[in-house]
Design an enzyme around this catalytic site. Structure first.
Site, short mmCIF file in Angstrom:
data_model
loop_
_atom_site.label_atom_id
_atom_site.label_comp_id
_atom_site.label_asym_id
_atom_site.label_seq_id
_atom_site.Cartn_x
_atom_site.Cartn_y
_atom_site.Cartn_z
N ASP A 13 122.56 -0.56 -12.54
CA ASP A 13 121.18 -0.79 -13.01
C ASP A 13 121.13 -1.27 -14.46
OD1 ASP A 13 120.32 0.28 -10.55
OD2 ASP A 13 120.48 2.30 -11.36
N HIS A 41 118.99 -5.87 -7.17
CA HIS A 41 118.70 -6.55 -8.42
C HIS A 41 117.26 -7.03 -8.42
CE1 HIS A 41 123.24 -7.50 -8.80
NE2 HIS A 41 122.93 -6.30 -9.22
P1 IMP Z 1 126.51 5.03 -2.55
O1 IMP Z 1 126.97 3.79 -3.21
O2 IMP Z 1 125.22 4.86 -1.80
O3 IMP Z 1 127.57 5.68 -1.71
O4 IMP Z 1 126.15 6.10 -3.70
C1 IMP Z 1 127.16 6.68 -4.53
C2 IMP Z 1 126.67 6.84 -5.96
O5 IMP Z 1 126.54 5.57 -6.56
C3 IMP Z 1 125.29 7.51 -6.09
O6 IMP Z 1 125.27 8.26 -7.30
C4 IMP Z 1 124.35 6.33 -6.20
O7 IMP Z 1 123.15 6.67 -6.85
C5 IMP Z 1 125.20 5.40 -7.04
N1 IMP Z 1 124.86 3.98 -6.87
C6 IMP Z 1 125.25 3.13 -5.91
N2 IMP Z 1 124.81 1.91 -6.13
C7 IMP Z 1 124.14 1.94 -7.28
C8 IMP Z 1 123.45 0.94 -8.05
O8 IMP Z 1 123.41 -0.25 -7.75
N3 IMP Z 1 122.87 1.38 -9.19
C9 IMP Z 1 122.93 2.67 -9.59
N4 IMP Z 1 123.56 3.62 -8.90
C10 IMP Z 1 124.15 3.26 -7.75
#
Ligand code: IMP
Length: 430
Positions: A13, A41
């Site tokens: 982010d 995005h």
């Molecule tokens: P997952 O990628 O859905 O398995 O989530 C794993 C961790 O990565 C969690 O803490 C999510 O909030 C974080 N996360 C995954 N993608 C993003 C992103 O694009 N921005 C911020 N956090 C992310």
């Protein structure tokens, strides 16, 4: 420079989409190389808001070729919906969206497993996006995964899918005590969807390697951030892919050594979603005010983001693991009116001091940030297009960050829209 990667230096982010979109104006090809629709995005162009989850941010530049690389995990239903949403708004991706044979398919059972596991973990949950990312990468590694390549031969795809559904439903019911998925419905839907997606599937690794040889300008668009990298991030509070610049080789198809530069994106402060250590987190009213001012709510899930001060120790770590050429600083305008500002210059753990990530990933949870204070500014910086046009204290803040991080600041974001950016150096033009 011809081949440039853009990567997040924090917990995702960081505003990569906007910088990628700006750089895409100079790139002939934009490649995503890891992650899936857990990334999102947000772009604001002429006041219109676009959220991109799977399709590379270059999509909005009508001549850019957009590549979904082999390192990605793609929910085919979400991809089709995104293509259709673009179409409705007059942007046609036909013949300029290329999807790798090798990219893995996120299936509804991956999503069901992801969510049921998080529920079971209760207070110890990772806080995943719930989009099935981890379970899909697990299947890839255990060689059970389904790829876009498999969609080409329907009979064999159906056979593999049926076996997977059977196994996953057993696991969902017996271990996770969750509802199984409807296999028949999924097969019927995929049979229809497959035909719509086949035209996009191709050998993107061969395409990217040739484009590199031909000297084309290629932008590799990273998702998430260094601190969410499966190896280098705050494990286990990470995503399930490599998010750092070296992932462009395996996941994007560019041969090793052919990347000219990696540009790191940092917010002028820090945010994270989900659980895990966050040394510079700001609790209370100031954090809440920054969250509102910066619209810090997940684009993919709508969850409120945790807010913290800029962390130069983590930035130095990100600079090392990504071999960063420079930093693009985003959302400087959000800090307007906060006085004084704090910058984390290092950590203390007991008597020991650290100026970067302390050794041992669990150490970060114990790290106490060391801050320096710097005077804030009240004048809005939104109209500035050169460093000289910034309010004096905003300029001092940016210069101090560059000094603490040890790399040049190549760009500074001063507002939400694409043009609200100070471009000090454009890597494609240097
Ligand atoms: P997952 O990628 O859905 O398995 O989530 C794993 C961790 O990565 C969690 O803490 C999510 O909030 C974080 N996360 C995954 N993608 C993003 C992103 O694009 N921005 C911020 N956090 C992310």
């Amino acid at each position: 420079m011809n081949t440039v990667a853009v990567v997040g230096t924090q917990w995702g982010d960081e505003g990569k989409g906007k910088i990628v979109d700006l750089l895409a104006g100079d790139a002939e090809i934009v490649v995503r190389f890891q992650g899936g629709n857990n990334a999102a995005h947000t772009l604001v162009i002429n006041g219109e808001k676009f959220i991109l989850r799977l399709v590379p941010s270059g999509a909005l530049n009508r001549s850019t070729i957009c590549v979904i690389g082999g390192g990605m995990v793609v929910n085919p239903f979400a991809l089709y919906e995104e293509i259709q949403n673009f179409k409705k708004r007059g942007i046609d991706l036909d013949r300029r969206l290329l999807v790798s044979f090798d990219a893995h398919l996120v299936m509804p059972y991956h999503i069901a497993i992801d969510r049921a596991r998080e529920k079971q973990l209760g207070k110890r949950a990772i806080g995943t996006t719930g989009f099935g990312i981890g379970p899909t990468y697990e299947d890839k590694m255990s060689r059970q995964g389904l790829r876009f390549d498999d969609l080409i031969d329907w009979a064999s795809f159906k056979d593999k899918l049926e076996r997977n559904i059977k196994e996953k439903n057993l696991y969902l019911k017996a271990v996770l005590k969750a509802k199984p998925i409807d296999g028949k419905e999924l097969i019927a839907e995929l049979q229809k969807l497959r035909r719509l997606l086949l035209p996009y599937i191709t050998d993107t690794s061969a395409y990217v390697a040739k484009a590199t040889r031909d000297g084309k300008k290629i932008l590799f668009e990273g998702a998430h951030g260094t601190m969410l990298d499966i190896d280098y991030g705050t494990y286990p509070f990470v995503t399930s892919s490599n998010c750092i610049a070296s992932a462009v080789y395996a996941g994007g198809g560019v041969p090793p050594g052919r990347l000219d530069a990696a540009l790191g994106i940092s917010k002028a402060y820090t945010t994270r979603v989900g659980a895990g250590p966050f040394p510079t987190e700001i609790h209370g009213a100031l954090g809440d005010a920054l969250r509102e001012e910066g619209a810090e709510f997940g684009s993919a899930t709508g969850r409120p983001r945790r807010i913290g001060w800029f962390d130069a120790a983590l930035a130095r770590y990100a600079i090392r693991v990504n071999g960063l050429w420079g930093l693009a600083l985003t959302k400087l305008d959000v800090l307007t009116g906060i006085n004084p500002l704090k910058i984390c210059t290092g950590y203390k753990i007991g008597k020991d001091s650290y100026d970067t990530m302390p050794p041992g990933r669990n150490a970060l949870a114990k790290a106490k940030p060391v801050y320096e204070q710097i005077e804030g500014w009240d004048e809005k910086p939104d109209a500035a297009r050169t460093m000289d046009e910034l309010p004096a204290n905003a300029r001092r803040y940016v210069e101090r960050l560059a000094e603490l991080c040890g790399v040049p600041i190549a760009m500074v974001g001063v507002g939400a829209s694409r043009d609200a950016t100070i471009v000090v150096t454009n890597p494609f033009q240097s």
